[in-house]
Enzyme design. Structure first.
Site, PDB file in Angstrom:
ATOM      1  N   ARG A 122       6.885 -25.564  13.977  1.00 10.52           N
ATOM      2  CA  ARG A 122       7.097 -25.082  14.828  1.00 10.52           C
ATOM      3  C   ARG A 122       7.900 -26.394  15.147  1.00 10.52           C
ATOM      4  NH1 ARG A 122       3.976 -21.477  18.000  1.00 10.52           N
ATOM      5  NH2 ARG A 122       5.851 -21.758  19.646  1.00 10.52           N
ATOM      6  N   ASP A 315       6.191 -11.657  18.247  1.00  8.95           N
ATOM      7  CA  ASP A 315       4.857 -11.318  18.460  1.00  8.95           C
ATOM      8  C   ASP A 315       4.437 -10.065  18.918  1.00  8.95           C
ATOM      9  OD1 ASP A 315       5.506 -14.118  18.921  1.00  8.95           O
ATOM     10  OD2 ASP A 315       5.864 -13.814  21.318  1.00  8.95           O
TER      11      ASP A 315
HETATM   12  C1  EPZ Z   1       9.172 -18.734  22.035  1.00 12.21           C
HETATM   13  O1  EPZ Z   1       8.869 -19.617  21.275  1.00 12.21           O
HETATM   14  C2  EPZ Z   1       7.752 -17.545  22.183  1.00 12.21           C
HETATM   15  N1  EPZ Z   1       6.887 -18.989  23.231  1.00 12.21           N
HETATM   16  C3  EPZ Z   1       6.812 -17.127  20.929  1.00 12.21           C
HETATM   17  O2  EPZ Z   1       5.964 -16.503  21.078  1.00 12.21           O
HETATM   18  C4  EPZ Z   1       7.493 -16.562  20.018  1.00 12.21           C
HETATM   19  O3  EPZ Z   1       6.917 -16.351  18.659  1.00 12.21           O
HETATM   20  C5  EPZ Z   1       8.765 -17.115  19.874  1.00 12.21           C
HETATM   21  O4  EPZ Z   1       9.905 -18.201  21.214  1.00 12.21           O
HETATM   22  C6  EPZ Z   1       9.795 -16.744  18.821  1.00 12.21           C
HETATM   23  O5  EPZ Z   1      10.571 -15.678  19.554  1.00 12.21           O
HETATM   24  C7  EPZ Z   1       6.952 -19.259  24.302  1.00 12.21           C
HETATM   25  O6  EPZ Z   1       8.020 -17.970  24.617  1.00 12.21           O
HETATM   26  C8  EPZ Z   1       5.951 -20.152  25.063  1.00 12.21           C
HETATM   27  P1  EPZ Z   1      11.601 -20.938  18.910  1.00 12.21           P
HETATM   28  P2  EPZ Z   1      10.131 -20.755  20.542  1.00 12.21           P
HETATM   29  O7  EPZ Z   1      11.943 -21.561  18.842  1.00 12.21           O
HETATM   30  O8  EPZ Z   1      10.620 -21.179  22.241  1.00 12.21           O
HETATM   31  C9  EPZ Z   1      12.273 -22.072  14.508  1.00 12.21           C
HETATM   32  C10 EPZ Z   1       3.549 -16.307  21.543  1.00 12.21           C
HETATM   33  O9  EPZ Z   1       2.893 -15.214  20.777  1.00 12.21           O
HETATM   34  N2  EPZ Z   1      13.021 -23.462  15.577  1.00 12.21           N
HETATM   35  O10 EPZ Z   1      12.536 -19.473  19.074  1.00 12.21           O
HETATM   36  O11 EPZ Z   1       8.372 -22.160  20.673  1.00 12.21           O
HETATM   37  C11 EPZ Z   1      10.866 -22.397  15.052  1.00 12.21           C
HETATM   38  O12 EPZ Z   1       9.978 -22.467  14.083  1.00 12.21           O
HETATM   39  C12 EPZ Z   1       4.179 -17.206  20.784  1.00 12.21           C
HETATM   40  O13 EPZ Z   1       3.617 -15.528  23.083  1.00 12.21           O
HETATM   41  C13 EPZ Z   1      13.793 -24.380  14.672  1.00 12.21           C
HETATM   42  O14 EPZ Z   1      13.452 -25.035  13.538  1.00 12.21           O
HETATM   43  O15 EPZ Z   1      10.153 -20.215  18.960  1.00 12.21           O
HETATM   44  C14 EPZ Z   1      11.400 -20.606  14.532  1.00 12.21           C
HETATM   45  O16 EPZ Z   1      10.896 -20.244  13.015  1.00 12.21           O
HETATM   46  C15 EPZ Z   1       3.985 -17.569  19.797  1.00 12.21           C
HETATM   47  N3  EPZ Z   1      13.872 -25.924  15.471  1.00 12.21           N
HETATM   48  C16 EPZ Z   1      12.576 -19.985  14.712  1.00 12.21           C
HETATM   49  O17 EPZ Z   1      12.974 -21.126  15.157  1.00 12.21           O
HETATM   50  C17 EPZ Z   1      13.490 -25.727  16.831  1.00 12.21           C
HETATM   51  O18 EPZ Z   1      13.993 -26.906  17.230  1.00 12.21           O
HETATM   52  C18 EPZ Z   1      12.109 -19.450  16.074  1.00 12.21           C
HETATM   53  O19 EPZ Z   1      11.071 -20.134  17.297  1.00 12.21           O
HETATM   54  C19 EPZ Z   1      13.011 -24.712  17.426  1.00 12.21           C
HETATM   55  C20 EPZ Z   1      12.574 -23.623  17.174  1.00 12.21           C
END
Ligand code: EPZ
Length: 431
Positions: A122, A315
């Site tokens: 993450r 999710d």
């Molecule tokens: C949000 O997390 C949600 N959490 C997650 O829900 C959800 O699974 C996720 O979005 C995707 O929909 C909250 O809202 C609190 P992302 P977030 O940054 O924002 C990559 C649950 O079960 N990425 O959209 O942290 C990352 O690794 C949780 O309720 C980068 O590469 O997720 C992933 O592959 C778990 N660099 C993708 O992007 C970054 O700087 C999407 O992650 C950030 C993310």
């Protein structure tokens, strides 16, 4: 540690209401750091992640007082302390939500880097890149990201937030929140389109921000000098609603779901209909609808690929996998957001599911019945998938470590019991 004991095989029937959204509430709770006036939020779910966020805000000089059922008044009165410490951040990755508001309002922030996570890597590189485009500078110090804004005020810019797995939801929330107080205009390209981003934009606009385009891949924010207080109701939880839909389907039952954010669940409903589940919009608007969901015993297999919104949500992947373990044929489930988010596969296999994983794809060959078993919850949504599988399984299942589930579902066992599930919370020693 608490566990759930579930005697499966009972059709669910009755009415359930959906709580306020956890994933909307977490960034909304950080928004009051942007103003010295009180912000009142209603429909805030009572969950451990929310309690941890309140604890974090308290350490940052923002008091969160419960002023009614699921209603919190937040007030920033002390801006001296801008360090989100590891003890709290390690319990909840969404602590990163305070980064944008702190940089915008105080010109500085220090946030412990969250460590590893059960659902995969993450990173926060996109958050930092976005904030750097607005003029912030970062360094790593003793496991903390230390950010400062030379000159004290962020400056609007074009920011691109696309990454290898699409955009970033909390990264978009952070940059959008920060840009509200920046000098000039910010345009976020490849912004996350999730409904929770729209909810945050609506709150920020109610506080005096000037944001347009939220819900589309291009968000424009005209910076203002200051934000003020407001009252705001959190949107309903689309993932909880989707989980309840699967609960009806997997037990061949029928549930009426109230306060259902149907508009945010189009991809999930599309897949339910492909599986042969009936989803009917009874009344209310598509943001807070009353919906009935019912299914017979025969479920059709289907293909699911998780994608950023408006695609199928990661999710809900584990919950739909539970459903497809019982479909009449082979289903293909591909995870494109968190390619390692499959810890539930081995546990569902313990219950008799036929699942074959290859990289980010799982093939589910439907079986006639699942069989109750002791299983281990590993992350929030994996746990929900196991609860659903147990509701359908023959015999008794024990889901250990339900503290994962308590992070995202308020009193799930009571609500499922109220519609006919045999589910109890027990204290499982030696867990
Ligand atoms: C949000 O997390 C949600 N959490 C997650 O829900 C959800 O699974 C996720 O979005 C995707 O929909 C909250 O809202 C609190 P992302 P977030 O940054 O924002 C990559 C649950 O079960 N990425 O959209 O942290 C990352 O690794 C949780 O309720 C980068 O590469 O997720 C992933 O592959 C778990 N660099 C993708 O992007 C970054 O700087 C999407 O992650 C950030 C993310």
């Amino acid at each position: 540690m608490d566990a759930f004991q579930i005697e499966g095989g009972r059709r669910l029937s009755g009415t359930v209401g959906i709580s306020g959204s956890k994933n909307a509430a977490l960034p909304l709770l950080a928004a009051p750091l942007l103003t010295s006036e009180p912000v009142k939020l209603s429909d805030v779910p009572d969950l451990s992640d929310i309690r941890n966020m309140r604890r974090l805000l308290d350490t940052l000089g923002c008091t969160a007082e419960t002023v009614g059922p699921n209603t919190v008044s937040l007030h920033t009165t002390d801006t001296a302390q801008s360090h989100a410490v590891y003890e709290i951040v390690k319990t909840m990755r969404a602590s990163i939500c305070v980064l944008g508001p702190l940089l915008a309002a105080r010109g500085q922030a220090r946030i412990a880097l969250p460590g590893g996570c059960a659902i995969g890597q993450r990173p926060i590189d996109l958050h930092l890149r976005g904030m750097e485009a607005l003029g912030a500078q970062f360094e790593l110090n003793a496991g903390d990201v230390v950010g400062r804004v030379p000159g004290g005020r962020l400056v609007g810019a074009h920011v691109f937030l696309g990454g290898p797995f699409g955009s970033t939801v909390l990264g978009t929330a952070n940059v959008m929140s920060a840009a509200t107080l920046a000098e000039g205009t910010t345009v976020i390209e490849s912004a996350a389109c999730e409904p929770e981003i729209v909810d945050l934009a609506n709150l920020l606009n109610a506080m005096g921000a000037r944001i347009t385009g939220a819900g589309s891949p291009r968000i424009t924010i005209d910076g203002v000098e200051q934000l003020g207080g407001t009252d705001y109701r959190v949107m309903p939880d689309r993932i909880e609603a989707g989980t309840m839909m699967v609960a009806a389907a997997i037990t061949a039952g029928e549930l009426t779901i109230e306060n259902c954010p149907l508009d945010a669940l189009r991809a999930a409903v599309d897949r339910l209909e492909a599986i042969g589940v009936d989803v009917h919009h009874e009344s209310g608007d598509a943001y807070r609808a009353t919906v009935t969901v019912g299914a017979g015993r025969i479920l059709q297999p289907c293909h699911i690929t998780t994608q950023p919104h408006p695609g199928f949500p990661t999710d809900l992947q584990a919950q739909f996998m539970a459903l497809l373990t019982l479909a009449d044929g082979h289903s293909v489930i591909t995870e494109k957001i968190f390619p390692e988010r499959f810890l539930h596969v081995a546990e569902m296999t313990r219950m008799g599911a036929q699942l074959f994983r290859q990289g980010p794809t799982v093939i589910a060959s439907g079986v006639r019945t699942l069989v109750g078993a002791p299983v281990m919850a590993s992350d929030l949504r994996a746990s929900a998938g196991l609860v659903l599988a147990a509701l359908a399984a023959e015999g008794t299942s024990t889901i250990h470590r339900v503290y994962h589930l308590d992070r995202g579902y308020e009193k799930l066992e009571e609500r499922l019991a109220s519609v006919g599930a045999r589910i109890t919370r027990i204290d499982a020693d030696g867990d």
